[in-house]
Design an enzyme around this catalytic site. Structure first.
Site, PDB file in Angstrom:
ATOM      1  N   ARG A  86      86.525  22.149 -26.395  1.00 13.05           N
ATOM      2  CA  ARG A  86      85.403  21.863 -27.289  1.00 13.05           C
ATOM      3  C   ARG A  86      84.257  22.841 -27.051  1.00 13.05           C
ATOM      4  O   ARG A  86      83.556  23.230 -27.994  1.00 13.05           O
ATOM      5  CB  ARG A  86      84.918  20.424 -27.060  1.00 13.05           C
ATOM      6  CG  ARG A  86      83.732  19.989 -27.905  1.00 13.05           C
ATOM      7  CD  ARG A  86      84.053  19.840 -29.355  1.00 13.05           C
ATOM      8  NE  ARG A  86      85.224  19.019 -29.614  1.00 13.05           N
ATOM      9  CZ  ARG A  86      85.645  18.668 -30.822  1.00 13.05           C
ATOM     10  NH1 ARG A  86      85.007  19.096 -31.899  1.00 13.05           N
ATOM     11  NH2 ARG A  86      86.737  17.926 -30.973  1.00 13.05           N
ATOM     12  N   GLY A 328      85.188  14.295 -21.305  1.00  9.99           N
ATOM     13  CA  GLY A 328      86.095  13.310 -21.862  1.00  9.99           C
ATOM     14  C   GLY A 328      87.045  13.914 -22.871  1.00  9.99           C
ATOM     15  O   GLY A 328      87.244  15.136 -22.923  1.00  9.99           O
ATOM     16  N   HIS A 330      86.913  14.146 -26.216  1.00  6.89           N
ATOM     17  CA  HIS A 330      86.303  15.048 -27.197  1.00  6.89           C
ATOM     18  C   HIS A 330      86.063  16.417 -26.576  1.00  6.89           C
ATOM     19  O   HIS A 330      86.215  17.449 -27.240  1.00  6.89           O
ATOM     20  CB  HIS A 330      84.990  14.452 -27.711  1.00  6.89           C
ATOM     21  CG  HIS A 330      84.474  15.083 -28.967  1.00  6.89           C
ATOM     22  ND1 HIS A 330      83.432  15.986 -28.976  1.00  6.89           N
ATOM     23  CD2 HIS A 330      84.852  14.943 -30.261  1.00  6.89           C
ATOM     24  CE1 HIS A 330      83.186  16.359 -30.219  1.00  6.89           C
ATOM     25  NE2 HIS A 330      84.031  15.748 -31.023  1.00  6.89           N
ATOM     26  N   CYS A 331      85.702  16.436 -25.305  1.00 13.28           N
ATOM     27  CA  CYS A 331      85.373  17.690 -24.614  1.00 13.28           C
ATOM     28  C   CYS A 331      86.573  18.626 -24.472  1.00 13.28           C
ATOM     29  O   CYS A 331      86.396  19.840 -24.361  1.00 13.28           O
ATOM     30  CB  CYS A 331      84.817  17.400 -23.222  1.00 13.28           C
ATOM     31  SG  CYS A 331      83.361  16.353 -23.179  1.00 13.28           S
ATOM     32  N   ILE A 332      87.782  18.071 -24.437  1.00 15.30           N
ATOM     33  CA  ILE A 332      88.949  18.926 -24.184  1.00 15.30           C
ATOM     34  C   ILE A 332      89.733  19.236 -25.454  1.00 15.30           C
ATOM     35  O   ILE A 332      90.812  19.831 -25.387  1.00 15.30           O
ATOM     36  CB  ILE A 332      89.879  18.318 -23.112  1.00 15.30           C
ATOM     37  CG1 ILE A 332      90.539  17.027 -23.609  1.00 15.30           C
ATOM     38  CG2 ILE A 332      89.101  18.060 -21.829  1.00 15.30           C
ATOM     39  CD1 ILE A 332      91.611  16.498 -22.650  1.00 15.30           C
TER      40      ILE A 332
END
Length: 342
Positions: A86, A328, A330-332
């Site tokens: 992300r 989390g 969304h971050c990956i």
């Protein structure tokens, strides 16, 4: 040419990820490395039920990645420092002529963090854009994909502690930042939050990413992280953010329909106050890949997500291993929109 970043809920071509390669993400032991790889793979496999997934992998890690990943998952080779797609990847945009673009932000290790390295990650935006055959939209703004949220209809959520961070964009004003977001993703109205969660503001955080505190499940709607326990410092933070969001408007001048999503009951992980957040999920075609934490609040939070994303199947993945490494689900992940559909 006028670029627009579609909402995350609009049709997607595929989901992009990066494979854990080294450093603190993999940890110091073989057991920790397996734990990280298995967690990233679990997210990839959950998303694969809904749409194609492509993972960027270092050449030297290709064999080990193959041992964890379904053979249907695409692989693109590129050097990596870390695995937070992300933030290191491009933000995909489209135009009215059906072209796919990719905003290549400047990445400098979340504001030149002392523990971060970004020699390779700073080039991932361009590498992914080329692999996706997208037109590269170059930006001089130091920014990460987790540092903003957009509804695809002209509104963008930003954080003063990220885009105005002197270690990211010294000397830039809000007007400067807003003009760049209008040029690159078509945002004509910015809502500025003063800060992010407490742990995220500390040494190993991002200094305030939006995707831990607010998500946009539908036009005019917000899901907002709320810490209900006054013992946790995020109790004060979330109340402040709620006040700002209630006072703000969409690009069309309408008030938000705000759904409060309570934080997990667990407050501490033995090292610090947790920044665990159900907001850090990713929408995919017909589904939502959501965080679970083995917490009593899981069931309620997943039900709230299902209500907010009507018609989508919510699939939960235990995100504690990912959050222990700094982020989390969304971050990956990073979605690539399908062109020509709105």
């Amino acid at each position: 040419m006028s670029w627009r970043m579609p909402a995350e809920t609009e049709p997607q071509e595929q989901l992009w990820m990066a494979w854990p390669s080294g450093g603190y993400t993999l940890g110091e032991t073989d057991a920790e490395a397996h734990e990280a790889r298995a967690a990233w793979a679990a997210v990839a496999h959950a998303a694969l039920r809904f749409e194609p997934v492509t993972v960027v992998v270092r050449r030297e890690d290709r064999a080990i990645a193959a041992a964890y990943l379904d053979a249907r998952i695409g692989v693109v080779e590129a050097p990596l420092d870390d695995a937070w797609m992300r933030d290191i990847g491009p933000s995909f945009v489209t135009d009215d002529d059906g072209r796919l673009g990719a905003v290549d932000w400047v990445f400098n290790g979340w504001g030149q963090q002392s523990w971060a390295s970004w020699e390779h990650d700073s080039a991932i935006g361009r590498s992914v854009a080329q692999a996706a055959r997208a037109e590269i939209v170059t930006s001089s703004l130091v920014n990460e994909g987790g540092g903003f949220q957009t509804d695809g209809q002209g509104t963008v959520l930003l954080t003063e502690s990220v885009q105005l961070d002197p270690f990211r964009n010294p000397g830039l004003t809000k007007a400067d930042v807003e003009a760049e977001f209008q040029r690159t993703i078509g945002a004509r109205h910015a809502v500025w939050l003063p800060r992010g969660l407490t742990r995220d503001a500390k040494e190993f955080g991002t200094r305030g990413h939006v995707d831990l505190v607010a998500a946009m499940p539908a036009p005019g709607a917000l899901l907002v992280h709320v810490q209900t326990n006054p013992e946790h410092p995020d109790h004060e933070v979330s109340q402040e953010l709620l006040e700002v969001l209630h006072a703000s408007r969409t690009a069309d001048g309408k008030p938000w329909q705000i759904t409060e999503v309570p934080a997990p009951e667990q407050l501490h992980d033995g090292e610090d106050w947790v920044d665990w957040s159900y907001i850090n999920h990713v929408a995919v075609n017909g589904g939502v890949i959501a965080c679970s934490f083995g917490d009593p609040q899981d069931e309620k939070a997943l039900r709230l997500l299902a209500d907010a994303y009507r018609g989508r199947q919510v699939s939960a993945v235990d995100a504690r291993v990912i959050f222990a490494r700094g982020g989390g689900i969304h971050c990956i992940t990073q979605q690539q929109p399908r062109v020509g559909i709105r």
